[in-house]
Scaffold this active site. Sequence first.
Site, PDB file in Angstrom:
ATOM      1  N   GLY A 135       7.558  15.085 -47.084  1.00 20.41           N
ATOM      2  CA  GLY A 135       6.855  15.878 -48.094  1.00 20.41           C
ATOM      3  C   GLY A 135       5.791  15.115 -48.861  1.00 20.41           C
ATOM      4  CD  GLU A 149      14.035  17.782 -49.208  1.00 22.54           C
ATOM      5  OE1 GLU A 149      14.456  18.899 -48.916  1.00 22.54           O
ATOM      6  OE2 GLU A 149      12.874  17.392 -48.929  1.00 22.54           O
ATOM      7  CG  HIS A 199      16.929  17.098 -45.279  1.00 20.15           C
ATOM      8  ND1 HIS A 199      16.302  16.751 -46.461  1.00 20.15           N
ATOM      9  CD2 HIS A 199      15.952  17.372 -44.392  1.00 20.15           C
ATOM     10  CE1 HIS A 199      14.995  16.831 -46.287  1.00 20.15           C
ATOM     11  NE2 HIS A 199      14.750  17.198 -45.039  1.00 20.15           N
ATOM     12  CG  ASN A 224      14.494  21.839 -43.698  1.00 26.79           C
ATOM     13  OD1 ASN A 224      14.981  22.854 -44.191  1.00 26.79           O
ATOM     14  ND2 ASN A 224      14.656  20.638 -44.231  1.00 26.79           N
ATOM     15  CD1 TRP A 225      11.059  27.296 -41.933  1.00 28.48           C
ATOM     16  CD2 TRP A 225      11.819  29.373 -42.317  1.00 28.48           C
ATOM     17  NE1 TRP A 225      10.693  28.075 -40.858  1.00 28.48           N
ATOM     18  CE2 TRP A 225      11.143  29.352 -41.065  1.00 28.48           C
ATOM     19  CE3 TRP A 225      12.376  30.562 -42.746  1.00 28.48           C
ATOM     20  CZ2 TRP A 225      11.013  30.497 -40.268  1.00 28.48           C
ATOM     21  CZ3 TRP A 225      12.254  31.704 -41.955  1.00 28.48           C
ATOM     22  CH2 TRP A 225      11.576  31.658 -40.732  1.00 28.48           C
ATOM     23  CE  LYS A 226      11.856  20.164 -46.617  1.00 30.64           C
ATOM     24  NZ  LYS A 226      11.371  18.919 -47.178  1.00 30.64           N
ATOM     25  CD  GLU A 282      13.709  14.672 -41.558  1.00 34.88           C
ATOM     26  OE1 GLU A 282      12.763  15.398 -41.271  1.00 34.88           O
ATOM     27  OE2 GLU A 282      14.547  14.963 -42.418  1.00 34.88           O
ATOM     28  CB  SER A 317       4.028  13.754 -43.667  1.00 33.97           C
ATOM     29  OG  SER A 317       4.506  13.762 -45.012  1.00 33.97           O
ATOM     30  N   GLY A 360       9.092  20.043 -42.076  1.00 31.19           N
ATOM     31  CA  GLY A 360       9.299  20.714 -43.350  1.00 31.19           C
ATOM     32  C   GLY A 360       8.103  21.584 -43.703  1.00 31.19           C
ATOM     33  N   GLY A 361       7.205  21.056 -44.516  1.00 40.55           N
ATOM     34  CA  GLY A 361       6.081  21.838 -45.045  1.00 40.55           C
ATOM     35  C   GLY A 361       5.311  22.613 -43.984  1.00 40.55           C
TER      36      GLY A 361
HETATM   37  C1  PEP Z   1      11.824  17.552 -43.874  1.00 37.29           C
HETATM   38  O1  PEP Z   1      12.068  18.013 -44.975  1.00 37.29           O
HETATM   39  O2  PEP Z   1      12.727  17.414 -43.032  1.00 37.29           O
HETATM   40  C2  PEP Z   1      10.463  17.152 -43.592  1.00 37.29           C
HETATM   41  C3  PEP Z   1      10.236  16.416 -42.546  1.00 37.29           C
HETATM   42  O3  PEP Z   1       9.503  17.593 -44.490  1.00 37.29           O
HETATM   43  P1  PEP Z   1       7.916  17.424 -44.317  1.00 37.29           P
HETATM   44  O4  PEP Z   1       7.580  17.805 -42.907  1.00 37.29           O
HETATM   45  O5  PEP Z   1       7.344  18.377 -45.329  1.00 37.29           O
HETATM   46  O6  PEP Z   1       7.592  16.014 -44.613  1.00 37.29           O
END
Ligand code: PEP
Length: 250
Positions: free
Chosen positions: A171, A95, A93, A9-11, A165, A211, A232-233
């Site tokens: 994050g 967010e 998600h 997920n590049w957001k 999640e 994470s 994500g990151g």
């Molecule tokens: C996400 O945004 O779905 C996510 C899991 O982010 P991260 O891996 O950065 O925690």
Amino acid sequence: MRPRIVAGNWKMNTTRETARQLAQEVAQGATAGVTVVVCPPYPYLEAVGTVLKGSSVALGAQDCHYQEKGAYTGSVSPAMLADMCCAYVLVGHSERRHGLQEGEGLLQFKVAAAIKAGLTAVLCVGETLEEREAKRIEQVLARHVSSGLAALSADKMGRLVIAYEPVWAIGTGKVATPEQAQEAHAFIRGHLRTIVGHAVADATPILYGGSVTGDNAANLFAQPDIDGGLIGGASLKPTDFLKIVAAAKR
Ligand code: PEP
């Protein structure tokens, strides 16, 4: 046997050029036996889709509207995503659930609309830290899963992926332990069994997100009910992302 899936997920990150480069590196390094999905921002779907053409990596989007078309300024329909060669779309998600107050009544229609358009919906569920500390994890997960599936018939479940999640892990660098994650995944699968029966529940992939890195992925993916990850990151760093992909191989 359930498929192994790793989705990035590049957001709201990358430029058109860095998105193209990232897609190229992921496509070149993908591991056979793992379904790899990348979800760039909407404006770069076409550019990334062009890079991915002929590769094993699938294109996904980060959200969709629940209507097919109409006067919904700023929104993108599932049919448009399918038209852009997307195969996956994230729904709910955290967010968007928490950051943009997208409620359960809305998300169930997004899931159903995405699947109707031929996409695979990745329904994101997970508790906040406050809910965890109040020992309400199971109550929250049951509600997220039940409401997310409410507008879906059992014959559509083949196009549903669930991503557990925990909000406190997204994050933050505070990854769930493999035991915490497995406990939540097993609960989700058990709850799914009560809704759609054993065979369908046992065939539904459940991904862990929060994470995940190249260093912690293997221990998470070794758990019996964890079928891959939503990243994500680390999905923005090709070396790390590809290490996570490799860790998902059975
Ligand atoms: C996400 O945004 O779905 C996510 C899991 O982010 P991260 O891996 O950065 O925690």
